[in-house]
Design an enzyme around this catalytic site. Structure first.
Site, PDB file in Angstrom:
ATOM      1  N   ARG A  47     -24.661  32.986  22.960  1.00 11.24           N
ATOM      2  CA  ARG A  47     -25.597  33.971  22.398  1.00 11.24           C
ATOM      3  C   ARG A  47     -24.848  35.116  21.745  1.00 11.24           C
ATOM      4  NH1 ARG A  47     -29.960  34.239  27.051  1.00 11.24           N
ATOM      5  NH2 ARG A  47     -28.117  34.956  28.126  1.00 11.24           N
ATOM      6  N   THR A  48     -23.729  35.507  22.393  1.00  8.20           N
ATOM      7  CA  THR A  48     -22.921  36.600  21.832  1.00  8.20           C
ATOM      8  C   THR A  48     -21.461  36.163  21.764  1.00  8.20           C
ATOM      9  OG1 THR A  48     -22.773  37.459  24.083  1.00  8.20           O
ATOM     10  CG2 THR A  48     -24.393  38.500  22.646  1.00  8.20           C
ATOM     11  N   ARG A 104     -28.010  22.565  33.766  1.00  7.65           N
ATOM     12  CA  ARG A 104     -29.280  22.243  34.411  1.00  7.65           C
ATOM     13  C   ARG A 104     -29.903  21.078  33.646  1.00  7.65           C
ATOM     14  NH1 ARG A 104     -27.838  24.426  38.257  1.00  7.65           N
ATOM     15  NH2 ARG A 104     -28.685  26.202  39.385  1.00  7.65           N
ATOM     16  N   GLU A 108     -34.770  15.944  40.018  1.00  4.12           N
ATOM     17  CA  GLU A 108     -33.731  15.619  41.002  1.00  4.12           C
ATOM     18  C   GLU A 108     -34.358  15.458  42.386  1.00  4.12           C
ATOM     19  OE1 GLU A 108     -30.627  18.555  40.734  1.00  4.12           O
ATOM     20  OE2 GLU A 108     -30.197  18.073  38.656  1.00  4.12           O
ATOM     21  N   HIS A 135     -25.563  16.079  41.104  1.00  5.28           N
ATOM     22  CA  HIS A 135     -25.550  17.551  41.190  1.00  5.28           C
ATOM     23  C   HIS A 135     -24.518  18.046  42.215  1.00  5.28           C
ATOM     24  CE1 HIS A 135     -28.168  21.309  40.323  1.00  5.28           C
ATOM     25  NE2 HIS A 135     -26.906  21.638  40.538  1.00  5.28           N
ATOM     26  N   ILE A 136     -23.248  17.738  41.930  1.00  3.93           N
ATOM     27  CA  ILE A 136     -22.170  18.103  42.872  1.00  3.93           C
ATOM     28  C   ILE A 136     -21.161  19.062  42.239  1.00  3.93           C
ATOM     29  CG2 ILE A 136     -22.344  16.018  44.302  1.00  3.93           C
ATOM     30  CD1 ILE A 136     -19.952  14.866  42.649  1.00  3.93           C
ATOM     31  N   GLY A 137     -21.603  19.780  41.192  1.00  3.17           N
ATOM     32  CA  GLY A 137     -20.689  20.696  40.490  1.00  3.17           C
ATOM     33  C   GLY A 137     -19.905  21.613  41.415  1.00  3.17           C
TER      34      GLY A 137
HETATM   35  P1  NAP Z   1     -23.049  32.565  32.840  1.00  7.07           P
HETATM   36  O1  NAP Z   1     -21.746  33.255  33.062  1.00  7.07           O
HETATM   37  O2  NAP Z   1     -24.308  33.341  32.876  1.00  7.07           O
HETATM   38  O3  NAP Z   1     -22.942  31.751  31.470  1.00  7.07           O
HETATM   39  C1  NAP Z   1     -24.035  31.254  30.769  1.00  7.07           C
HETATM   40  C2  NAP Z   1     -23.721  31.402  29.292  1.00  7.07           C
HETATM   41  O4  NAP Z   1     -24.729  30.737  28.527  1.00  7.07           O
HETATM   42  C3  NAP Z   1     -23.708  32.870  28.839  1.00  7.07           C
HETATM   43  O5  NAP Z   1     -22.474  33.126  28.222  1.00  7.07           O
HETATM   44  C4  NAP Z   1     -24.859  32.943  27.813  1.00  7.07           C
HETATM   45  O6  NAP Z   1     -24.552  33.738  26.708  1.00  7.07           O
HETATM   46  C5  NAP Z   1     -24.962  31.505  27.363  1.00  7.07           C
HETATM   47  N1  NAP Z   1     -26.259  31.185  26.769  1.00  7.07           N
HETATM   48  C6  NAP Z   1     -27.497  31.400  27.274  1.00  7.07           C
HETATM   49  N2  NAP Z   1     -28.438  30.959  26.415  1.00  7.07           N
HETATM   50  C7  NAP Z   1     -27.765  30.450  25.339  1.00  7.07           C
HETATM   51  C8  NAP Z   1     -28.166  29.841  24.128  1.00  7.07           C
HETATM   52  N3  NAP Z   1     -29.460  29.660  23.820  1.00  7.07           N
HETATM   53  N4  NAP Z   1     -27.206  29.442  23.258  1.00  7.07           N
HETATM   54  C9  NAP Z   1     -25.893  29.616  23.529  1.00  7.07           C
HETATM   55  N5  NAP Z   1     -25.454  30.176  24.678  1.00  7.07           N
HETATM   56  C10 NAP Z   1     -26.376  30.585  25.580  1.00  7.07           C
HETATM   57  O7  NAP Z   1     -23.238  31.408  33.936  1.00  7.07           O
HETATM   58  P2  NAP Z   1     -22.107  30.479  34.583  1.00  7.07           P
HETATM   59  O8  NAP Z   1     -21.690  31.063  35.866  1.00  7.07           O
HETATM   60  O9  NAP Z   1     -21.094  30.126  33.575  1.00  7.07           O
HETATM   61  O10 NAP Z   1     -23.031  29.217  34.915  1.00  7.07           O
HETATM   62  C11 NAP Z   1     -23.759  28.548  33.897  1.00  7.07           C
HETATM   63  C12 NAP Z   1     -24.817  27.653  34.479  1.00  7.07           C
HETATM   64  O11 NAP Z   1     -24.204  26.488  35.053  1.00  7.07           O
HETATM   65  C13 NAP Z   1     -25.601  28.246  35.653  1.00  7.07           C
HETATM   66  O12 NAP Z   1     -26.665  29.053  35.196  1.00  7.07           O
HETATM   67  C14 NAP Z   1     -26.094  27.018  36.384  1.00  7.07           C
HETATM   68  O13 NAP Z   1     -27.369  26.643  35.913  1.00  7.07           O
HETATM   69  C15 NAP Z   1     -25.081  25.952  36.014  1.00  7.07           C
HETATM   70  N6  NAP Z   1     -24.276  25.528  37.168  1.00  7.07           N
HETATM   71  C16 NAP Z   1     -24.370  24.247  37.603  1.00  7.07           C
HETATM   72  C17 NAP Z   1     -23.608  23.809  38.663  1.00  7.07           C
HETATM   73  C18 NAP Z   1     -23.694  22.397  39.156  1.00  7.07           C
HETATM   74  O14 NAP Z   1     -23.605  22.169  40.347  1.00  7.07           O
HETATM   75  N7  NAP Z   1     -23.831  21.422  38.289  1.00  7.07           N
HETATM   76  C19 NAP Z   1     -22.739  24.693  39.324  1.00  7.07           C
HETATM   77  C20 NAP Z   1     -22.645  25.999  38.846  1.00  7.07           C
HETATM   78  C21 NAP Z   1     -23.422  26.406  37.771  1.00  7.07           C
HETATM   79  P3  NAP Z   1     -24.398  35.355  26.796  1.00  7.07           P
HETATM   80  O15 NAP Z   1     -23.170  35.627  27.573  1.00  7.07           O
HETATM   81  O16 NAP Z   1     -24.258  35.759  25.397  1.00  7.07           O
HETATM   82  O17 NAP Z   1     -25.645  35.841  27.459  1.00  7.07           O
END
Ligand code: NAP
Length: 314
Positions: free
Chosen positions: A178-179, A233, A262, A281-283
């Site tokens: 987004r940014t 997700r 899931e 879902h074991i990230g």
């Molecule tokens: P984060 O730091 O909040 O990163 C999410 C990023 O996505 C942010 O940089 C955000 O941009 C960007 N974003 C949001 N909407 C967007 C769009 N429409 N287009 C482009 N970029 C977009 O979160 P994180 O800690 O990296 O985790 C990310 C996600 O991974 C979590 O929310 C969770 O759902 C998932 N996850 C899954 C597992 C698993 O077990 N599989 C484990 C951990 C996390 P901005 O910075 O500009 O707002």
């Protein structure tokens, strides 16, 4: 005595920790999540709720709580909670960023390597007794990872951890978020990312702008030789469109840790495809990370109830 509800099966030592800290604890103790009614009934006079992504914490549940001060989730994602509504009722939200970033980035690379180098296909071949030819130059050929283009969508915590790993594989990293960020990767628009990437990795959170972001149009813009990797997700991907793209050769393969529903059912046509690697879902599922998530989420809960500073607050 202050009361907290734990609406998923949390490690026993952390339930004891809460009790040792003077809380009355009502804890769910099954891998099958509790009903909405169970949460509503127990949350009524609770001061804190410790939930996980299997619990949908909507307005109805929040309205049932008469004195709730905090919702602490055992996850970094918070798409299962009506955050705005909770905040409008002065309920604080705790979550577990940072502690799971590296484990999740590792799993994403495991998926990427597995699908590119046909690791799971090879394993199945041996186990099913179908490895019945000697080594030949054209046997089980996969795609090289070294030196390829990695396209990261979502340059947050996990996105950055992926950039570090990609350097070790001499990859060129491009990203869209987004940014724009200060990071050793090139910011490009989404169309450019899809056109140029050999591996497209989703590292976004689920929000209204990312729901079904991966649709037919998105997949048509990818290279026919490219792979999609999703451990963000499930609902970020329109699985029907992805299945069609994989069946018709629009893209070469996919690796998925998360699903629209899931656990995903055996009827999901993705399961039948050879060019797909699947994990349940074991990230963040390592001993070390799950312990840290437990610690952070429990400490967030206690701090939220006591009106103190949380480890990580939304
Ligand atoms: P984060 O730091 O909040 O990163 C999410 C990023 O996505 C942010 O940089 C955000 O941009 C960007 N974003 C949001 N909407 C967007 C769009 N429409 N287009 C482009 N970029 C977009 O979160 P994180 O800690 O990296 O985790 C990310 C996600 O991974 C979590 O929310 C969770 O759902 C998932 N996850 C899954 C597992 C698993 O077990 N599989 C484990 C951990 C996390 P901005 O910075 O500009 O707002």
């Amino acid at each position: 005595m202050q009361k907290v509800v734990v609406s998923f099966r949390l490690f026993k030592e952390w339930i004891e920790f809460l009790k040792d800290n003077g809380f009355e604890v009502i804890a769910w103790d099954s891998s099958v999540p509790p009903s909405k009614e169970w949460i509503k009934e127990n949350i009524k006079d609770a001061d804190g709720l410790l939930c996980s992504l299997v619990n949908r914490i909507d307005r109805e549940i929040i309205d049932a709580a008469e004195r709730l001060k905090v919702i602490s989730t055992f996850s970094v994602g918070f798409d299962h909670i009506d955050v705005n509504y909770a905040k409008s009722k002065k309920i604080r939200i705790g979550y577990t960023p940072e502690v799971l970033t590296d484990a999740t980035a590792d799993l994403i690379f495991a998926l990427l390597l597995a699908v590119a180098r046909r690791v799971v296909e090879g394993d199945k071949l041996i186990r099913s007794g179908r490895w019945n030819q000697p080594w030949t130059p054209d046997f089980m050929i996969g795609t090289e990872v070294n030196g390829k283009v990695l396209g990261i969508i979502g340059m947050g915590r996990i996105g950055r951890a992926l950039v570090k790993r990609a350097k070790g594989f001499n990859m060129r990293v491009i990203y869209n978020s987004r940014t724009k960020k200060e990071v050793e990767a090139e910011f490009v628009d989404l169309d450019t990312l899809l056109r140029e990437s050999d591996f497209v990795v989703l590292a976004v959170d689920l929000n209204p702008t990312t729901y079904h972001m991966v649709n037919r149009d998105f997949l048509n813009k990818m290279k026919r030789s490219a792979f999609l990797i999703n451990a963000s997700r499930g609902k970020v991907v329109d699985e029907k469109a992805l299945t069609e793209a994989l069946q018709s050769g629009t893209i070469r393969g996919a690796a998925l840790d998360v699903f629209e529903e899931e656990p995903t059912s055996l009827d999901n046509p993705l399961i039948k495809l050879e060019n797909v690697v699947l994990t349940p879902h074991i990230g963040s599922a390592t001993f070390e990370t799950r312990q840290k998530m437990a610690e952070v989420s429990v400490k967030n809960l206690i701090a939220g109830v006591r009106g103190e500073k949380m480890v990580f607050e939304l």
